[in-house]
Design a protein around this motif. Structure first.
Motif, short mmCIF file in Angstrom:
data_model
loop_
_atom_site.label_atom_id
_atom_site.label_comp_id
_atom_site.label_asym_id
_atom_site.label_seq_id
_atom_site.Cartn_x
_atom_site.Cartn_y
_atom_site.Cartn_z
N LEU A 27 0.83 -1.21 0.00
CA LEU A 27 0.00 0.00 0.00
C LEU A 27 0.86 1.25 0.00
O LEU A 27 0.49 2.27 -0.58
N GLY A 28 2.00 1.19 0.70
CA GLY A 28 2.86 2.36 0.78
C GLY A 28 2.10 3.55 1.35
O GLY A 28 1.37 3.44 2.33
N ASP A 29 2.26 4.71 0.71
CA ASP A 29 1.58 5.93 1.15
C ASP A 29 0.35 6.22 0.30
O ASP A 29 -0.17 7.34 0.31
N ALA A 30 -0.12 5.21 -0.43
CA ALA A 30 -1.28 5.44 -1.31
C ALA A 30 -2.50 5.86 -0.51
O ALA A 30 -2.80 5.30 0.54
N GLU A 31 -3.19 6.87 -1.00
CA GLU A 31 -4.38 7.37 -0.33
C GLU A 31 -5.64 7.10 -1.14
O GLU A 31 -6.74 7.32 -0.65
N ASP A 32 -5.49 6.63 -2.35
CA ASP A 32 -6.65 6.41 -3.21
C ASP A 32 -6.49 5.08 -3.94
O ASP A 32 -6.19 5.04 -5.12
N VAL A 33 -6.68 3.98 -3.19
CA VAL A 33 -6.56 2.65 -3.77
C VAL A 33 -7.87 2.30 -4.46
O VAL A 33 -8.93 2.33 -3.84
N PRO A 34 -7.85 1.99 -5.76
CA PRO A 34 -9.10 1.69 -6.46
C PRO A 34 -9.80 0.46 -5.87
O PRO A 34 -9.16 -0.45 -5.34
N ALA A 35 -11.13 0.44 -5.95
CA ALA A 35 -11.89 -0.73 -5.52
C ALA A 35 -11.43 -1.94 -6.33
O ALA A 35 -11.17 -1.83 -7.53
N ALA A 36 -11.32 -3.08 -5.66
CA ALA A 36 -10.79 -4.25 -6.34
C ALA A 36 -11.36 -5.52 -5.72
O ALA A 36 -11.73 -5.55 -4.54
N ASP A 37 -11.40 -6.58 -6.52
CA ASP A 37 -11.86 -7.87 -6.03
C ASP A 37 -10.86 -8.43 -5.03
O ASP A 37 -9.65 -8.26 -5.16
N ALA A 38 -11.39 -9.13 -4.02
CA ALA A 38 -10.56 -9.62 -2.94
C ALA A 38 -11.03 -11.00 -2.48
O ALA A 38 -12.20 -11.37 -2.64
N CYS A 39 -10.09 -11.73 -1.92
CA CYS A 39 -10.42 -12.96 -1.20
C CYS A 39 -10.48 -12.59 0.28
O CYS A 39 -9.51 -12.05 0.82
N LEU A 40 -11.59 -12.86 0.92
CA LEU A 40 -11.76 -12.56 2.34
C LEU A 40 -11.89 -13.89 3.07
O LEU A 40 -12.84 -14.64 2.86
N VAL A 41 -10.90 -14.18 3.91
CA VAL A 41 -10.84 -15.45 4.62
C VAL A 41 -11.17 -15.23 6.09
O VAL A 41 -10.62 -14.34 6.74
N GLY A 42 -12.10 -16.04 6.60
CA GLY A 42 -12.43 -16.01 8.00
C GLY A 42 -11.88 -17.26 8.68
O GLY A 42 -12.33 -18.37 8.39
N LEU A 43 -10.89 -17.10 9.55
CA LEU A 43 -10.35 -18.22 10.31
C LEU A 43 -11.28 -18.44 11.49
O LEU A 43 -11.40 -17.58 12.37
N GLY A 44 -11.97 -19.56 11.49
CA GLY A 44 -13.03 -19.79 12.47
C GLY A 44 -12.50 -19.98 13.88
O GLY A 44 -11.70 -20.88 14.14
N ARG A 45 -12.92 -19.11 14.80
CA ARG A 45 -12.57 -19.26 16.21
C ARG A 45 -13.64 -20.07 16.94
O ARG A 45 -13.33 -20.87 17.80
N SER A 46 -14.87 -19.80 16.62
CA SER A 46 -15.98 -20.63 17.11
C SER A 46 -17.05 -20.62 16.04
O SER A 46 -17.32 -19.58 15.44
N VAL A 47 -17.64 -21.79 15.78
CA VAL A 47 -18.61 -21.92 14.69
C VAL A 47 -19.78 -22.77 15.16
O VAL A 47 -19.57 -23.87 15.68
N GLU A 48 -20.99 -22.24 14.98
CA GLU A 48 -22.20 -23.02 15.22
C GLU A 48 -22.88 -23.28 13.89
O GLU A 48 -22.86 -22.43 12.99
N VAL A 49 -23.50 -24.45 13.76
CA VAL A 49 -24.09 -24.87 12.50
C VAL A 49 -25.58 -25.14 12.69
O VAL A 49 -25.99 -25.74 13.69
N PHE A 50 -26.38 -24.71 11.71
CA PHE A 50 -27.84 -24.89 11.75
C PHE A 50 -28.30 -25.46 10.42
O PHE A 50 -27.71 -25.19 9.37
#
Length: 239
Positions: free
Chosen positions: A100-123
């Motif tokens: 990122l450096g000193d960038a102040e205007d990073v364009p919107a972009a596709d991302a992988c968002l990973v959730g490392l499960g700390r506690s998970v309930e299933v229904f």
């Protein structure tokens, strides 16, 4: 359970195989990805390992905008839809933070968002989730009620960025959502098995990672997961 010394040996063992994605003075940022998609983000300073983050090479299920560095080596951003309308704020570890450096205007972009499960309930479905205590909203440990005295509840597909707006930013979030797809893996170097589940929540997708069987997951289920979030924005590598 891998010991601290065993994990240290693993990290040092994979550095020669890892990809360098950033270098600044004596600091080097490496990414090592196993054939399963399991990933380590390693920061070294000289011969010393300064930080290691566990992640996963999942699909690009979210879109991030206004990405910027925050305290504690984290990043904050907005999750937006295809029209760049804001769906939620988020705090996370960002694999490419050093880029990122000193960038102040990073364009919107596709991302992988990973959730490392700390506690998970299933229904089994939305109705079972809504009838459970897991759907109840709480504030400062107290149940939140509406004007009729009934408990306020999360929607079955809802995202609560718990650590994004606190005094001390933390990369934690509550992910409620529908399981779309499940893959089970075993990391060759460690023999450790884990499950990666694609979860639809709040208008985007999170890849939820848990040790296999903790719990068992299947498509169509609804999960309520407390997670630690790690994001990757591949376009930063070629920016």
């Amino acid at each position: 359970m891998r010991t601290r010394s065993g994990f240290r040996d693993l990290v040092h063992g994979v550095i020669p195989e890892a990809k360098v994605i950033a270098e600044e003075r004596d600091a080097t940022l490496y990414v090592w990805t196993d054939a399963t998609g399991a990933r380590l983000i390693i920061t070294t300073e000289g011969d010393l390992v300064r930080a290691v983050t566990t992640s996963y090479a999942g699909p690009l299920g979210a879109r991030l905008a206004d990405v910027r560095a925050a305290d504690g080596g984290l990043a904050i951003a907005e999750i937006v839809d295809a029209d760049d309308d804001v769906l939620a704020g988020v705090a996370c570890e960002l694999e490419e933070l050093q880029l990122l450096g000193d960038a102040e205007d990073v364009p919107a972009a596709d991302a992988c968002l990973v959730g490392l499960g700390r506690s998970v309930e299933v229904f089994d479905g939305p109705e079972e989730f809504l009838a459970s205590d897991a759907s109840r909203m709480t504030f400062a440990g107290e149940s939140a009620d509406d004007e009729t005295g009934e408990p306020m509840r999360f929607e079955p597909e809802s995202f609560s960025p718990d650590g994004a707006f606190t005094m001390q930013v933390d990369a934690v979030a509550r992910v409620n959502g529908t399981v779309l797809d499940v893959t089970r893996h075993e990391v060759e170097r460690t023999g450790q098995a884990f499950t990666a589940a694609q979860v639809r929540t709040g208008g985007f997708e999170v890849t939820l990672c848990v040790p296999t069987g903790e719990p068992d997951l299947a498509p169509g289920q609804v999960v309520a997961a407390n997670t630690y979030l790690v994001a990757s924005v591949p376009s930063l590598l070629v920016a």
